[in-house]
Scaffold this active site. Structure first.
Site, mmCIF file in Angstrom:
data_model
loop_
_atom_site.group_PDB
_atom_site.id
_atom_site.type_symbol
_atom_site.label_atom_id
_atom_site.label_comp_id
_atom_site.label_asym_id
_atom_site.label_seq_id
_atom_site.Cartn_x
_atom_site.Cartn_y
_atom_site.Cartn_z
ATOM 1 N N ASP A 30 11.183 -3.333 9.950
ATOM 2 C CA ASP A 30 11.288 -3.040 8.660
ATOM 3 C C ASP A 30 12.093 -4.317 8.053
ATOM 4 O O ASP A 30 13.237 -4.575 8.575
ATOM 5 C CB ASP A 30 11.774 -1.532 8.231
ATOM 6 C CG ASP A 30 11.353 -1.385 6.696
ATOM 7 O OD1 ASP A 30 10.657 -0.578 6.642
ATOM 8 O OD2 ASP A 30 12.001 -2.015 5.734
ATOM 9 N N LYS A 41 -5.422 -3.770 -1.127
ATOM 10 C CA LYS A 41 -5.545 -2.938 -0.397
ATOM 11 C C LYS A 41 -7.201 -2.597 -0.065
ATOM 12 O O LYS A 41 -7.386 -2.199 1.095
ATOM 13 C CB LYS A 41 -5.152 -1.378 -0.948
ATOM 14 C CG LYS A 41 -3.673 -1.182 -0.897
ATOM 15 C CD LYS A 41 -3.066 -1.501 0.241
ATOM 16 C CE LYS A 41 -1.688 -0.631 0.569
ATOM 17 N NZ LYS A 41 -1.197 -0.723 1.980
ATOM 18 N N TYR A 52 -2.243 -4.945 -6.215
ATOM 19 C CA TYR A 52 -2.292 -4.162 -5.000
ATOM 20 C C TYR A 52 -3.656 -3.836 -4.695
ATOM 21 O O TYR A 52 -4.049 -3.360 -3.637
ATOM 22 C CB TYR A 52 -1.358 -3.071 -5.315
ATOM 23 C CG TYR A 52 -1.025 -1.624 -4.711
ATOM 24 C CD1 TYR A 52 -0.267 -1.879 -3.437
ATOM 25 C CD2 TYR A 52 -1.677 -0.479 -4.938
ATOM 26 C CE1 TYR A 52 0.078 -0.800 -2.599
ATOM 27 C CE2 TYR A 52 -1.516 0.570 -3.924
ATOM 28 C CZ TYR A 52 -0.655 0.358 -2.787
ATOM 29 O OH TYR A 52 -0.242 1.600 -2.013
ATOM 30 N N THR A 79 7.177 9.392 -1.791
ATOM 31 C CA THR A 79 8.129 8.145 -1.409
ATOM 32 C C THR A 79 8.767 7.702 -2.580
ATOM 33 O O THR A 79 8.421 8.017 -3.804
ATOM 34 C CB THR A 79 7.490 7.449 -0.431
ATOM 35 O OG1 THR A 79 6.396 6.395 -1.238
ATOM 36 C CG2 THR A 79 6.669 7.974 0.806
HETATM 37 N N1 LIG Z 1 2.986 6.731 -0.931
HETATM 38 C C1 LIG Z 1 1.836 7.069 -1.016
HETATM 39 O O1 LIG Z 1 1.523 7.962 -1.520
HETATM 40 C C2 LIG Z 1 0.880 5.843 -0.757
HETATM 41 C C3 LIG Z 1 -0.255 5.925 -1.233
HETATM 42 C C4 LIG Z 1 -1.449 4.881 -0.912
HETATM 43 C C5 LIG Z 1 -0.904 4.082 -0.093
HETATM 44 N N2 LIG Z 1 0.498 3.898 0.552
HETATM 45 C C6 LIG Z 1 0.579 2.818 1.237
HETATM 46 O O2 LIG Z 1 1.543 3.237 2.495
HETATM 47 C C7 LIG Z 1 2.452 2.437 2.919
HETATM 48 C C8 LIG Z 1 3.776 3.084 2.916
HETATM 49 O O3 LIG Z 1 3.982 3.483 1.606
HETATM 50 P P1 LIG Z 1 5.590 4.150 1.354
HETATM 51 O O4 LIG Z 1 5.125 5.044 0.249
HETATM 52 O O5 LIG Z 1 6.060 4.998 2.614
HETATM 53 O O6 LIG Z 1 6.391 3.102 0.746
HETATM 54 P P2 LIG Z 1 8.192 2.965 0.933
HETATM 55 O O7 LIG Z 1 8.376 1.687 0.090
HETATM 56 O O8 LIG Z 1 8.815 3.904 1.022
HETATM 57 O O9 LIG Z 1 8.115 2.056 2.378
HETATM 58 C C9 LIG Z 1 7.451 0.551 2.449
HETATM 59 C C10 LIG Z 1 8.469 0.050 3.606
HETATM 60 O O10 LIG Z 1 7.866 -1.159 3.839
HETATM 61 C C11 LIG Z 1 8.819 -2.219 3.951
HETATM 62 N N3 LIG Z 1 8.386 -3.545 3.613
HETATM 63 C C12 LIG Z 1 8.026 -4.088 2.330
HETATM 64 N N4 LIG Z 1 7.801 -5.333 2.620
HETATM 65 C C13 LIG Z 1 7.972 -5.702 3.820
HETATM 66 C C14 LIG Z 1 7.628 -6.979 4.517
HETATM 67 N N5 LIG Z 1 7.504 -8.070 4.071
HETATM 68 N N6 LIG Z 1 8.160 -6.975 5.998
HETATM 69 C C15 LIG Z 1 8.435 -5.746 6.656
HETATM 70 N N7 LIG Z 1 8.757 -4.470 5.665
HETATM 71 C C16 LIG Z 1 8.372 -4.643 4.608
HETATM 72 C C17 LIG Z 1 10.023 -1.778 2.905
HETATM 73 O O11 LIG Z 1 11.187 -2.207 3.564
HETATM 74 C C18 LIG Z 1 9.936 -0.269 3.115
HETATM 75 O O12 LIG Z 1 10.783 0.254 4.161
HETATM 76 C C19 LIG Z 1 2.220 1.317 1.943
HETATM 77 O O13 LIG Z 1 1.269 0.220 2.716
HETATM 78 C C20 LIG Z 1 1.627 1.631 0.808
HETATM 79 O O14 LIG Z 1 0.779 0.882 0.088
HETATM 80 C C21 LIG Z 1 1.582 4.666 -0.117
#
Ligand SMILES: NC(=O)c1ccc[n+]([C@@H]2O[C@H](COP(=O)([O-])OP(=O)(O)OC[C@H]3O[C@@H](n4cnc5c(N)ncnc54)[C@H](O)[C@@H]3O)[C@@H](O)[C@H]2O)c1
Length: 301
Positions: free
Chosen positions: A37, A170, A166, A200
Site C-alpha cells: 500500500d 472499473k 472511476y 470504508t
Molecule cells: N468500499 C466500497 O463500497 C467499494 C465499492 C465498489 C468498489 N470498491 C473498490 O474496492 C477497492 C477498495 O476500496 P476501499 O473502499 O477499501 O478503499 P480505501 O480508500 O479504504 O482503500 C484503498 C487503498 O488503496 C491504496 N492506494 C491508492 N492508490 C494507490 C497506489 N497508487 N498504489 C498503491 N496503493 C494505493 C490507498 O492507500 C488505500 O489504502 C477499490 O478498488 C475500490 O474502487 C469499493
C-alpha cells in the site's frame, strides 16, 4: 491447518478498508501475504508507510506471516519489482489481489484532465501493471494453481453519474479480467473480479447522505470483513473451476453478475430492411426488450 496454507499472495491497497481485511483474512488462513500500500489520501495525494505496517503488525501479532511493501501500482517499473521481490523472497506467487484505488469524483462536464488521468492510472493501469508482470511469471512457471482477483465496482457496471473516470476504469477492469481469464486459463490461472460494497473511507460520503442508510458504520453487514470470504474461496485451490466471473460481495450477500457486455439479446432478426421498416422493427423490438426485460412478460404479436 488453514485453507490457504503455504500459498503466497500479494494484496495491493492492503493498508486500509477492504484490502486490509483481505490481507488479514488471507494470512489467517495460512497464506504468506505481501501487504502492499502506498498510503495515499483518498484522492491519491501523499504517501504514508504506516497503514500497511500496521496491518502487517496485526497479522504477525496473530501468528500469521506477512511483510509490508509500498509500491505505487500506477508505476510499471515498481509493479515489476513488487512481483519479482515477492518471488525472490517466497519462491513463488500464487495469488494476486488488486484492490488499490482512489476517487476524484466530478460530473463529466466539470472533470479536469488530471482527475481523469489519476483515476485511470491507479485503477486500470495499476491493475494492468501488477497483472502483466504476474502473468509473465505464471506463464514461465506453469503447473501452479494461480489466481488473479481484481476489484471492479457497481459504479462502472451501472454508470454512476458523478464518477465518469472511476466508472470507465472499473468497467475497463472487467474487460481486463475477462481477457486474462481467456488468455491465462491454459497456464493454470483463474481470473475473476469482485464488485464489493463495504463501509470504508471511500463510502463515507454516501454514509453521511441520509438517503442511503445502508452505509451507516453501525451496519455490520457492510463491514469490509463480509467481502473477505469470497476472496478466500477464490484464492484457494478449491475454486479452480470458477473463472471469468464478475461477483458481487458485501452487505451480507454474494452474487453473480451476468457477463457484462458479453451477453446480448437479439431483438430484431428480419435480416434485410428498408429504412422505414428497419426503424419500425428496431423501435418495436427495443421497446419490448427494454420495457419487458423478462422475455416471458412480453406482449405477443
Ligand atoms: N468500499 C466500497 O463500497 C467499494 C465499492 C465498489 C468498489 N470498491 C473498490 O474496492 C477497492 C477498495 O476500496 P476501499 O473502499 O477499501 O478503499 P480505501 O480508500 O479504504 O482503500 C484503498 C487503498 O488503496 C491504496 N492506494 C491508492 N492508490 C494507490 C497506489 N497508487 N498504489 C498503491 N496503493 C494505493 C490507498 O492507500 C488505500 O489504502 C477499490 O478498488 C475500490 O474502487 C469499493
Amino acid at each position: 491447518m488453514g485453507r490457504l496454507d503455504g500459498r503466497v499472495a500479494i494484496v495491493t491497497g492492503a493498508g486500509r478498508g477492504i484490502g486490509a481485511a483481505v490481507a488479514e483474512g488471507l494470512a489467517a488462513e495460512g497464506a504468506h501475504v505481501v501487504a502492499s500500500d502506498l498510503g495515499v489520501s483518498m484522492d491519491g495525494s501523499g504517501a504514508d508507510e504506516s497503514p500497511a505496517r500496521e496491518v502487517v503488525d496485526r497479522i504477525r501479532a496473530s501468528g500469521g506471516t506477512a511483510r509490508t511493501d509500498h509500491t505505487d501500482v500506477a508505476s510499471w517499473a515498481a509493479a515489476e519489482k513488487l512481483i519479482r521481490s515477492t518471488v525472490d523472497e517466497y519462491g513463488r506467487l500464487d495469488v494476486l489481489v488488486n484492490v488499490a484505488g482512489i476517487l476524484r469524483d466530478r460530473m463529466i462536464f466539470n472533470m479536469a484532465e488530471d482527475d481523469w488521468d489519476a483515476v485511470i492510472d491507479v485503477h486500470l493501469k495499476g491493475t494492468f501493471n501488477t497483472t502483466r508482470h504476474a502473468a509473465s511469471y505464471w506463464r514461465e512457471n506453469q503447473g501452479g494453481d494461480y489466481r488473479l482477483i481484481n476489484f471492479t465496482s457497481g459504479a462502472g457496471i451501472y454508470g454512476a453519474p458523478s464518477q465518469p473516470n472511476y466508472a470507465a476504469a472499473k468497467l475497463g477492469i472487467v474487460g481486463l479480467t475477462l481477457s486474462c481469464a481467456n488468455a491465462l486459463r491454459r497456464y493454470g490461472v483463474t481470473s475473476n473480479c469482485i464488485a464489493p460494497v463495504a463501509t470504508t473511507r471511500m463510502t463515507m460520503g454516501i454514509a453521511s447522505s441520509k438517503a442511503v442508510n445502508q452505509y451507516d458504520p453501525a451496519n455490520e453487514r457492510m463491514s469490509p470483513a463480509n467481502v473477505v470470504p469470497i476472496v478466500l474461496y477464490l484464492a484457494s485451490t478449491e475454486s479452480g473451476w470458477l473463472n471469468r466471473r464478475v461477483i458481487g460481495a458485501g452487505n451480507g450477500r454474494i452474487s453473480l453478475f451476468r457477463e457484462s457486455g458479453v451477453e446480448r439479446e437479439i431483438v430484431a432478426s428480419s435480416g434485410v430492411w428498408e429504412t422505414a421498416s428497419a426503424f419500425a422493427e428496431i423501435e418495436g423490438a427495443f421497446r419490448s426488450a427494454i420495457e419487458h426485460p423478462n422475455p416471458f412478460d412480453r406482449p405477443r404479436g
